[in-house]
Structure formats: C-alpha cells, structure tokens
Design an enzyme around this catalytic site. Structure first.
Site, mmCIF file in Angstrom:
data_model
loop_
_atom_site.group_PDB
_atom_site.id
_atom_site.type_symbol
_atom_site.label_atom_id
_atom_site.label_comp_id
_atom_site.label_asym_id
_atom_site.label_seq_id
_atom_site.Cartn_x
_atom_site.Cartn_y
_atom_site.Cartn_z
ATOM 1 N N LYS A 256 0.838 -1.205 0.000
ATOM 2 C CA LYS A 256 0.000 0.000 0.000
ATOM 3 C C LYS A 256 0.872 1.253 0.000
ATOM 4 O O LYS A 256 0.626 2.202 -0.730
ATOM 5 C CB LYS A 256 -0.921 -0.001 1.238
ATOM 6 C CG LYS A 256 -2.059 -1.012 1.122
ATOM 7 C CD LYS A 256 -2.813 -1.218 2.425
ATOM 8 C CE LYS A 256 -3.852 -2.331 2.251
ATOM 9 N NZ LYS A 256 -4.538 -2.705 3.490
ATOM 10 N N ASP B 36 -11.103 3.044 4.065
ATOM 11 C CA ASP B 36 -11.447 1.619 4.082
ATOM 12 C C ASP B 36 -12.956 1.412 3.985
ATOM 13 O O ASP B 36 -13.412 0.312 3.663
ATOM 14 C CB ASP B 36 -10.994 0.997 5.417
ATOM 15 C CG ASP B 36 -9.755 0.134 5.296
ATOM 16 O OD1 ASP B 36 -9.532 -0.422 4.207
ATOM 17 O OD2 ASP B 36 -9.040 0.015 6.304
ATOM 18 N N GLN C 54 -4.605 -1.264 9.659
ATOM 19 C CA GLN C 54 -4.598 -2.609 9.089
ATOM 20 C C GLN C 54 -5.200 -3.617 10.061
ATOM 21 O O GLN C 54 -4.872 -3.633 11.247
ATOM 22 C CB GLN C 54 -3.148 -2.999 8.720
ATOM 23 C CG GLN C 54 -3.011 -4.309 7.984
ATOM 24 C CD GLN C 54 -3.608 -4.282 6.573
ATOM 25 O OE1 GLN C 54 -3.708 -3.234 5.931
ATOM 26 N NE2 GLN C 54 -4.026 -5.434 6.078
HETATM 27 N N1 GUN Z 1 -7.023 -6.605 6.321
HETATM 28 C C1 GUN Z 1 -7.402 -7.352 5.260
HETATM 29 N N2 GUN Z 1 -8.022 -6.589 4.333
HETATM 30 C C2 GUN Z 1 -8.037 -5.337 4.836
HETATM 31 C C3 GUN Z 1 -8.522 -4.103 4.332
HETATM 32 O O1 GUN Z 1 -9.105 -3.998 3.248
HETATM 33 N N3 GUN Z 1 -8.329 -3.032 5.145
HETATM 34 C C4 GUN Z 1 -7.718 -3.116 6.364
HETATM 35 N N4 GUN Z 1 -7.605 -2.009 7.079
HETATM 36 N N5 GUN Z 1 -7.260 -4.241 6.838
HETATM 37 C C5 GUN Z 1 -7.413 -5.352 6.076
#
Ligand code: GUN
Length: 299
Positions: free
Chosen positions: A55, A122, A99
């Site tokens: 990311k 998100d 995350q």
């Molecule tokens: N963990 C797995 N997928 C995601 C996501 O799309 N966003 C976040 N913040 N954590 C994750």
C-alpha cells in the site's frame, strides 16, 4: 480444457493507477493539494506487513504523501485512539487505514469507529456502511476489495446487472456484506451464502456471478458453477505444497482455478486478480477524499 477468460486484475489495476497518478498531479498543480494516506499497522503479522508495504509503495508511486505508523503489539488502546485523533486533525492526511486484524486486546469496532468518516478510506465506519447500504454513494467510501470486484464485474457485463443472479460466498463485513450491497444496487438478484447455508453447491450453480470470499482454499469446484458464469475469487490462502520432496508455500484462492476454468466464462486468478485491484481502490478512495477536502466533487 479451459474455456474461461482470465480476468487480469494486475493489468487493470496498473491502468487505473496510471490515471490516478495523472489526476494526482493535476490536483497538485491546480489546487496545491497532495493526497495524504496514513497507514497504521499494529504488531508483526507477516501477511499484514506485506499488505502495508504494498500500500505504501503504491501510494508513493501515485505521488501521494504517504506515512506509516508501526505500533508495538502491546500498544494501549488509548495510544491508538490518540494517534487516530492526531491523524483525524492533520490537514495533510486525507485517508486513514488501520490494518486488520488487530491484536486481541484491541477492540476492532472502537478503533474503526474512531476514524473520521471523511477520512475512512477503508469504508469500515458504521456511518459509511450505512450510507453504502442505503445507496447514498456520493459522500461515502466503498470498501476497497468490493469496489475492485465490482469494477471487474462491470468490465465483463456492464454496469446494469438486471436479471443476473449473483451468489456471494461469505458474509464478512469487509467483503461479503458490502459486495452484496453493491451487486444489489447494480440490480442483480443477490444471495449471500455462508457456513450455515444448506446445499451450497446447488445455490452457487444458479449464479451468473459468483463472488467467493470465505478463506477456504480451492473450495469452489467446476460442478458448482454454471457454464459461462463470471467467477471472482477474493480468497488469499497460503497453502503448503510438496513437489519432488520439496515443500513450498504458495497462494491460492477459494476457487479451484484450473477446474472452474473449464466451465466459467471469466475468472480472476490468485494472485493477480482481486488483490492488485484492492490496493488501487484504496488509492482511488484517498484521491477522492483529497478532492472532496478541496471542495471538488471527485466524481
Ligand atoms: N485486512 C485485510 N483486508 C483489509 C482491508 O481492506 N483493510 C484493512 N484495514 N485491513 C485489512
């Protein structure tokens, strides 16, 4: 014999990232605004470390202001909430992502609800979930994985899914429920299935669109799938495989790709399908947030 077209998520994501990069440059040039993304990672979960690194790398390649906060496994909830509060009030930050999964002592709901709804790239805040469910798309954030899946489905059969049966396998808050809301909004007839569903193969066999998001390697088989169906595989499962006495770990989806490829019309691979699209949609949401903060529509 393979009949299905492989949906190249990697190529599609690369193309979209290119246009996000161009729009980012325009926003900076015309309005002096650089989209800012803050990613918070707590603890040492190896899969999360990989996702967060990707990311950050993509955000930088788009020309974003990109910051990462790595917090210790035993950080207090109060310290996490304080950091989120600082990021909520930082005008250089337009998107905040914590995350998941979190270490056990931290409450996921408390943490995700602390993020400003205007920076919730998100789309996990209950206010944004509510807007999505009610179809108020103009000022919400669509969760990244479902948003990426929808773009791929749209590419295959267009934006109007009237008359199409869609079956979602899995009812998670991150994927299953929001993708069902998006499919419904696109006029599909939607069935959400889960571990308590009776005769899952029979239910799936009625689908023109299958979205698999359960976390069970290779679960969906060819004899579950209608000929010509679009199959979107959200699963990312690490499995051990022994070839010639050597054990290696590799990624596999929730769909038995080789088997289902013999009947489906189009199918996403793992890796190289949904995964790259998810990261790109995070960039799209962050750019959109920066455009909104500048008073631009961002549509
Ligand atoms: N963990 C797995 N997928 C995601 C996501 O799309 N966003 C976040 N913040 N954590 C994750």
């Amino acid at each position: 014999m393979k009949v299905a077209r492989k949906i190249d998520g990697k190529a599609k994501a690369a193309k979209l990232t290119e246009s996000i990069t161009l729009e980012t440059a325009t926003l900076l040039e015309e309005h002096g605004i650089k989209p800012g993304l803050a990613v918070v990672i707590i603890g040492e979960n190896p899969a999360s470390q990989v996702y967060v690194r990707n990311k950050k790398r993509t955000a930088e390649s788009c020309g974003f202001h990109s910051v990462q906060h790595s917090l210790a496994d035993d950080v207090s909830e109060q310290d996490v909430l304080q950091l989120i509060d600082e990021l909520n009030n930082d005008p250089a930050i337009h998107g905040i992502l914590v995350q998941l999964p979190l270490p056990e002592h931290l409450d996921e709901l408390t943490v995700t609800q602390a993020i400003s709804t205007a920076k919730d790239v998100d789309g996990f805040h209950l206010v944004n979930i509510g807007k999505l469910t009610a179809g108020h798309m103009a000022d919400t954030f669509v969760p990244c994985t479902p948003a990426g899946c929808m773009l791929m489905i749209e590419d295959e059969i267009g934006p109007d899914l009237s008359g199409k049966n869609a079956v979602v396998i899995g009812r998670s808050n991150i994927v299953g429920k929001p993708i069902a809301a998006l499919l419904l909004q696109a006029n599909a007839t939607v069935t959400i299935t889960h571990s308590r569903t009776k005769d899952l193969p029979r239910v799936v066999s009625g689908a023109d669109i299958v979205v698999a998001a359960v976390g069970r390697p290779n679960m969906v088989k060819a004899d579950w799938v209608k000929a010509g169906a679009i199959v979107i595989d959200v699963g990312i499962n690490r499995v051990e495989q022994t070839i010639d006495g050597e054990t290696k770990s590799r990624l596999t989806g929730d769909v038995d790709y080789d088997d289902v490829s013999t009947v489906a019309g189009a199918i996403t691979p793992v890796p190289g399908g949904v995964g790259p699209m998810t990261i790109t949609m995070l960039m799209a949401n962050t750019l959109r947030s920066a455009q909104r903060a500048a008073g631009l529509d961002g549509e």
